[in-house]
Design a protein around this motif. Sequence first.
Motif, short mmCIF file in Angstrom:
data_model
loop_
_atom_site.label_atom_id
_atom_site.label_comp_id
_atom_site.label_asym_id
_atom_site.label_seq_id
_atom_site.Cartn_x
_atom_site.Cartn_y
_atom_site.Cartn_z
N GLY A 107 0.81 -1.21 0.00
CA GLY A 107 0.00 0.00 0.00
C GLY A 107 0.85 1.27 0.00
N ARG A 108 0.27 2.32 0.50
CA ARG A 108 0.92 3.64 0.52
C ARG A 108 2.01 3.70 1.58
N VAL A 211 6.07 9.96 -2.04
CA VAL A 211 5.73 8.87 -1.13
C VAL A 211 5.31 7.67 -1.98
N ALA A 212 5.61 6.48 -1.51
CA ALA A 212 5.30 5.28 -2.28
C ALA A 212 3.79 5.14 -2.47
N PRO A 213 3.33 4.91 -3.72
CA PRO A 213 1.89 4.75 -3.97
C PRO A 213 1.46 3.30 -3.78
N PHE A 263 2.54 5.74 -15.54
CA PHE A 263 2.83 5.35 -14.16
C PHE A 263 3.73 6.38 -13.49
N GLY A 264 3.67 6.38 -12.16
CA GLY A 264 4.44 7.36 -11.38
C GLY A 264 3.63 8.61 -11.13
#
Length: 471
Positions: A107-108, A211-213, A263-264
């Motif tokens: 997840g996030r 932040v990581a998606p 993406f990104g």
Amino acid sequence: MLKRPVLQSAAIGLVALAAFAMASNEPAFPLQNTPLTGGEGTVEQFDHNAYSLPQGNLSMTRRLDFSVGNSFFRNPWVEAPASTDARDGLGPLFNTNSCQGCHIKDGRGHPPGIDAPSVSLFLRLAVPADPETDAELLRRHGFKPAPVYGSQLQTAAISGMKPEAEMLLTWAPFIATLGDGIRVELHKPVYDIAKPNYGPLPEDLQISPRVAPPMIGLGLLQAVPETDLLAQADPNDRNGDGISGSINRVWDRAREQTVVGRFGWKAAEPNIHQQSLGAFAGDMGLTSSLHSHTDCTPEQKCGRFANGGEPEVSDKVAGFITFYASSLAVPARRNMADPDVQQGAKLFSQTGCAACHTPRHTTGQVAGRPDLSDQTIWPYSDLLLHDMGDALADGRDEFLADGNEWRTPPLWGIGLAQTVNPRAGFLHDGRARSLEEAILWHGGEAEKSREQFKAQPATERAALMAFLKSL
């Protein structure tokens, strides 16, 4: 930055639809009528593992490939040389030692706590580029990396190597007042880079926090036909609705050509495979067939340390990782019969949120992947770039995306984000602690929708929150 080409929009029919909706108070976009948000592969998992299941319609044979990919995604990589030679070669500079370290429970990520190291949020780096002398660099990389420090600040290192620097994060609180007088405290992140170990930082350094998606549904998003994305794009706002979604044109390393990005956070990657191997290089300092070099620059002399092979991430391992990342299922919608959820769904459309967070898409044919093919999905994203205003701007171009533009993040599964990771934040840097805060940060093309939200009575705002939490 590169000049964005003019695209002809094929979505003019939406204008008439939106005009009809405004006159008749009917939603301008389709209302989801099925809990199967991710098509036939949707899963019913609503706890902390809600994002970690394979596509529900994935064959048993491919589930074995998913499990192998999961092991490489979840387990830490180590310094070379090591007995675990399939997972050695970490660093010498890195941000984390595993994919799961950033994408917590798939997840996030979240911003770091007070006096805590950042694990799932990092800083992208760049310096201003000259469109003429740096043209080839911009065509292939989308920006100009910082001298010595490269394209990403690495805050960790293996033994015998110093990290690039420390990332410091403080918060500046302020109040947003809603139409009925309710006061909501927002907090603005303030970033600083301290104790640089490889010389002074450039005075014109540009930083972009990321932040990581979440990882769910990526394979389905990749399967949305490119023609559909082009049809939705309206970069010059020819229809006058104030929304000008744009395509990013990015470099495909495998095909050696410029293609559509999807993406990104700025749609700067064309596919899951390149996105994944880019993360290996930038986040963990691991080479692959697509990235023969990491973000370590010659001045940092990383070559004096042992590597984990050439490349360190083999094509076989990369294939398992890509398959895993393309196969994580989307959890089903919940509480769809709730009157507040139904009202919130209509308000989501009527206030213009659905103009960017496009509810429905249909995937095309994917060779060897019947689980991803011909699926009706509800990601709530057009996968396009939009100007989100100065408050969210990072001031850093990336291919055709300028410093104010961000790709519309999919909203599917967002109601479970803080169930999966209780510390998860929203927006590109995790600054929003709640969905309400995330809306209040919207600006630019979304300013009108934000102001409508602020003016709504409390019952309508609550209904909209109920809808989002049902996704």
